[in-house]
Design a protein around this motif. Structure first.
Motif, short mmCIF file in Angstrom:
data_model
loop_
_atom_site.label_atom_id
_atom_site.label_comp_id
_atom_site.label_asym_id
_atom_site.label_seq_id
_atom_site.Cartn_x
_atom_site.Cartn_y
_atom_site.Cartn_z
N LYS A 125 0.91 -1.02 0.04
CA LYS A 125 -0.03 -0.04 -0.05
C LYS A 125 0.94 1.32 -0.07
N ASN A 126 2.07 1.31 0.66
CA ASN A 126 2.77 2.50 1.11
C ASN A 126 4.18 2.24 -0.02
N ARG A 127 4.45 3.34 -0.63
CA ARG A 127 5.56 3.36 -1.48
C ARG A 127 6.45 4.31 -0.73
N PRO A 128 7.89 4.12 -0.80
CA PRO A 128 8.71 5.13 0.17
C PRO A 128 9.14 6.09 -1.10
N THR B 222 7.63 7.10 9.02
CA THR B 222 6.73 6.42 8.20
C THR B 222 7.33 6.03 6.88
N ASN B 223 8.33 6.83 6.36
CA ASN B 223 8.97 6.59 5.28
C ASN B 223 10.25 5.46 5.40
N ASP B 224 10.90 5.83 6.74
CA ASP B 224 11.77 4.71 6.77
C ASP B 224 11.19 3.21 7.08
N ASP B 225 10.15 3.31 7.68
CA ASP B 225 9.26 1.83 7.66
C ASP B 225 9.01 1.38 6.31
N ALA B 226 8.14 2.46 5.72
CA ALA B 226 7.57 1.96 4.32
C ALA B 226 8.92 1.42 3.33
N SER B 227 10.05 1.88 3.27
CA SER B 227 11.15 1.84 2.77
C SER B 227 11.76 0.28 3.03
N SER C 123 16.38 3.02 3.51
CA SER C 123 16.61 1.78 4.02
C SER C 123 17.00 0.69 2.89
N ARG C 124 17.38 1.14 1.59
CA ARG C 124 17.52 0.21 0.38
C ARG C 124 18.57 -0.49 0.70
N TRP C 125 19.89 0.10 1.11
CA TRP C 125 21.17 -0.36 1.12
C TRP C 125 21.35 -1.02 2.24
N GLU C 126 20.72 -0.56 3.32
CA GLU C 126 20.84 -1.48 4.78
C GLU C 126 20.28 -2.94 4.46
N VAL C 127 19.15 -2.98 3.81
CA VAL C 127 18.51 -4.31 3.49
C VAL C 127 19.37 -5.20 2.46
#
Length: 227
Positions: free
Chosen positions: A85-88, A143-148, A198-202
């Motif tokens: 539902k949510n896109r970062p 919210t954006n961090d969580d969505a990412s 969070s893209r590179w952390e993941v």
């Protein structure tokens, strides 16, 4: 001011011209603050809205086997993230949008109070506006961090499932080659599709931990079958 008088009388107090004037100023400042917050919200949400992507808009150039595997992985990943539902958005865009929205909110606040000559009260409500905007941007950041994190974890899970399928080899050399080739084209797909802070952390966790487990399991299985 008449409205302020009537309101004070209805609440059981005895209004004076001085008190009624102060009350009217406070009410004007309160309305200006609320209006400015509405402007901030609308501007922020409009700028950070990301349109849905259409898979059919992009044509893949499948010249060799790696292109085909990359195309297949990309389609699987897109299918998985479409369900979210949510896109970062990227952190830089979020902060830039915050500054733009904040400027518009301040402009609105002072415009609404351009005829008010009460600097102390105006400053008090300007400070309240700043506090509430700070609360909003902190909420947006979280919210954006969580969505990412959710978005990129969904990508990594889809990639992990595909990796396990690709490791269906019976020789150690073939397993290692399949693992190496997968990481090369998976990185291309991940760079294209991943979003947010969070893209590179993941991705780091995926390459250092998540995808190592099925590799070791497969290597152990192949070694046991050989022996």
């Amino acid at each position: 001011m008449c409205e302020t008088y009537v309101k004070a009388i209805n609440e059981g107090s005895v209004p004076t011209i001085h008190n009624a004037w102060e009350r009217m100023i406070v009410e004007q400042c309160e309305r200006a603050k609320d209006h400015a917050l509405e402007v901030y919200d609308k501007r922020f949400r409009r700028t950070t809205r990301i349109p849905d992507e259409d898979d059919d808009d992009e044509e893949e150039n499948e010249e060799d086997e790696e292109d085909k595997r990359k195309s297949s992985l990309r389609k699987k990943c897109r299918s998985s993230i479409k369900k979210l539902k949510n896109r970062p958005i990227e952190a830089e865009l979020l902060e830039r949008t915050h500054q733009i929205a904040l400027e518009k909110a301040n402009e609105t606040f002072y415009h609404d109070l351009s005829s008010v000559d009460a600097s102390d009260v105006v400053q008090e409500y300007r400070d309240k506006l700043s506090e509430e905007v700070n609360d909003k941007i902190e909420h947006f950041r979280k919210t954006n961090d969580d969505a990412s994190r959710t978005y990129c974890n969904t990508l990594s899970k889809t990639m992990l499932a595909t990796l396990k399928e690709n490791l269906s080899c019976e020789k150690i050399v073939e397993v290692m080659n399949a693992y190496r080739d997968f990481l090369v084209y998976a990185l291309d797909v991940y760079e294209d599709l991943s979003l947010g802070p969070s893209r590179w952390e993941v991705w780091s966790r995926f390459t250092s931990t998540d995808c190592v487990v099925p590799l070791l399991e497969k290597m152990s299985s192949v070694s046991e079958s050989i022996s």
